[in-house]
Scaffold this motif. Sequence first.
Motif, PDB file in Angstrom:
ATOM      1  N   LEU A   1      -5.371  -2.391  -0.188  1.00 28.93           N
ATOM      2  CA  LEU A   1      -5.385  -1.582  -1.713  1.00 28.93           C
ATOM      3  C   LEU A   1      -5.583  -2.072  -2.544  1.00 28.93           C
ATOM      4  N   TRP A   2      -5.498  -2.984  -3.126  1.00 27.26           N
ATOM      5  CA  TRP A   2      -5.436  -4.111  -4.007  1.00 27.26           C
ATOM      6  C   TRP A   2      -6.974  -4.876  -3.790  1.00 27.26           C
TER       7      TRP A   2
ATOM      8  N   GLN B   1      -1.583   4.393 -12.345  1.00 30.00           N
ATOM      9  CA  GLN B   1      -2.080   5.308 -12.612  1.00 30.00           C
ATOM     10  C   GLN B   1      -3.283   3.862 -13.235  1.00 30.00           C
TER      11      GLN B   1
ATOM     12  N   TYR C   1      -5.957   1.751 -10.873  1.00 32.78           N
ATOM     13  CA  TYR C   1      -6.307   2.513  -9.907  1.00 32.78           C
ATOM     14  C   TYR C   1      -7.337   3.605 -10.264  1.00 32.78           C
TER      15      TYR C   1
ATOM     16  N   HIS D   1     -10.361  -3.067  -4.546  1.00 31.84           N
ATOM     17  CA  HIS D   1     -10.171  -2.981  -6.090  1.00 31.84           C
ATOM     18  C   HIS D   1     -10.650  -4.006  -7.013  1.00 31.84           C
TER      19      HIS D   1
ATOM     20  N   LEU E   1       0.665   6.392  -6.849  1.00 28.87           N
ATOM     21  CA  LEU E   1      -0.440   7.158  -7.258  1.00 28.87           C
ATOM     22  C   LEU E   1      -0.543   8.333  -6.503  1.00 28.87           C
TER      23      LEU E   1
ATOM     24  N   ASP F   1       0.606  -1.354   0.064  1.00 31.78           N
ATOM     25  CA  ASP F   1       0.158  -0.358  -0.092  1.00 31.78           C
ATOM     26  C   ASP F   1       0.708   0.959   0.200  1.00 31.78           C
TER      27      ASP F   1
END
Lengths: 198, 168
Positions: free
Chosen positions: B100-101, B165, B168, B104, A56, A49
């Motif tokens: 995070l994975w 990018q 995500y 999504h 990001l 993360d």
Amino acid sequence: MSCLRRVAAETDPMLDRLHQHRRLQLLLGLLMGVLFGILLQKGGLTHYDVVLGQLLFRDWTVVKIMLSAIIVGAIGIFLLRSFGHVRLQPKPASLGGSAIGGIIFGAGLATLGYCPGTVTGAMGQGSYDALTGGFFGILVGAGLFAHFYPWLDKHILNKGRIQAQTFPELWGVSPWTLVLPMVLVMALLLWFIERFSG
Amino acid sequence: MHWLQMQSWSPYVVGAAMGVLSWFTFLLSDKYLSCSTTYARLSGMVERRLRGSVVEQKAFYRKTPLIVDWQFMFVIGIFIGAFLSAFLSDSLHLEMVPELWRQHFGDTPVLRFLVAFAGGVLMGIGSRWADGCTSGHAISGALQLAISSWIAVVFLFASGVIVAQLMY
């Protein structure tokens, strides 16, 4: 400053003996690795993360760590070098190697979320995808590269070869004329990040 | 040892300590912080197990002999260090899919493992292609003002940002 500009040709004989002591070096490698592993984990770099957060632009941890490491590292290394205690070990540069390799590596970093250093650290903290995916993937990728190395070396890796290895060498200036401005710019960048992104 | 029990340290402390550590790798071991060559050596060792010593004759392994060297021990050390750090701060836990994975792409481990494997393959190829990885180029090479490292870092970061990018 004159002593700082002097490029030392020889290193300390005592250090040379230490460098050639194979078993002691293996032990030092392990110890320094343990310290680096602690730093990677405490810094959050072993987390998917955090790495993806940087790519990001949501989390600036990676850039903060890297820039502080470069600032402190560069000042110390070039000081030690000026006194003849260390030698630099830059790798040769070429567009076919450094640039294309960087692009492939970056795509891997974004999909895996660990790098070759942090993937073992992530395994150590219990991230299962680092072991099953990352670790074995990197081994396979490295093996594939080794297999195709003769062809790549002949046709791609040496394209766009740059003769100089470091920027001071390329521009014919003393290292300090680049190190000091670089450190200053990086420090400003850190201040800017801290000020505007938290 | 109270600070070893902390979950995380300030990124500036961590970065500065890495910088100091790099002084000592140069000074005491004549080495710079780097990891990725070890995977090439280990990969060759595994292949040698399967196919015999003919593997050592490959051009790449003549250049990069299949030995346990300083960096090999360094990478083993990273595993131990990260384990200790996570263990002492009570943050050691088996995680199948990163948070995070999961948000999504869901929590199916198989998809994550396949993508992670593909990413690992790219990284294994890319780190040998560029002759360095995040530690070797982005920290050690950059601080030596090496041209190869700055080129690799710029392209690595740009490519990483674009792919992230897209995902995500």
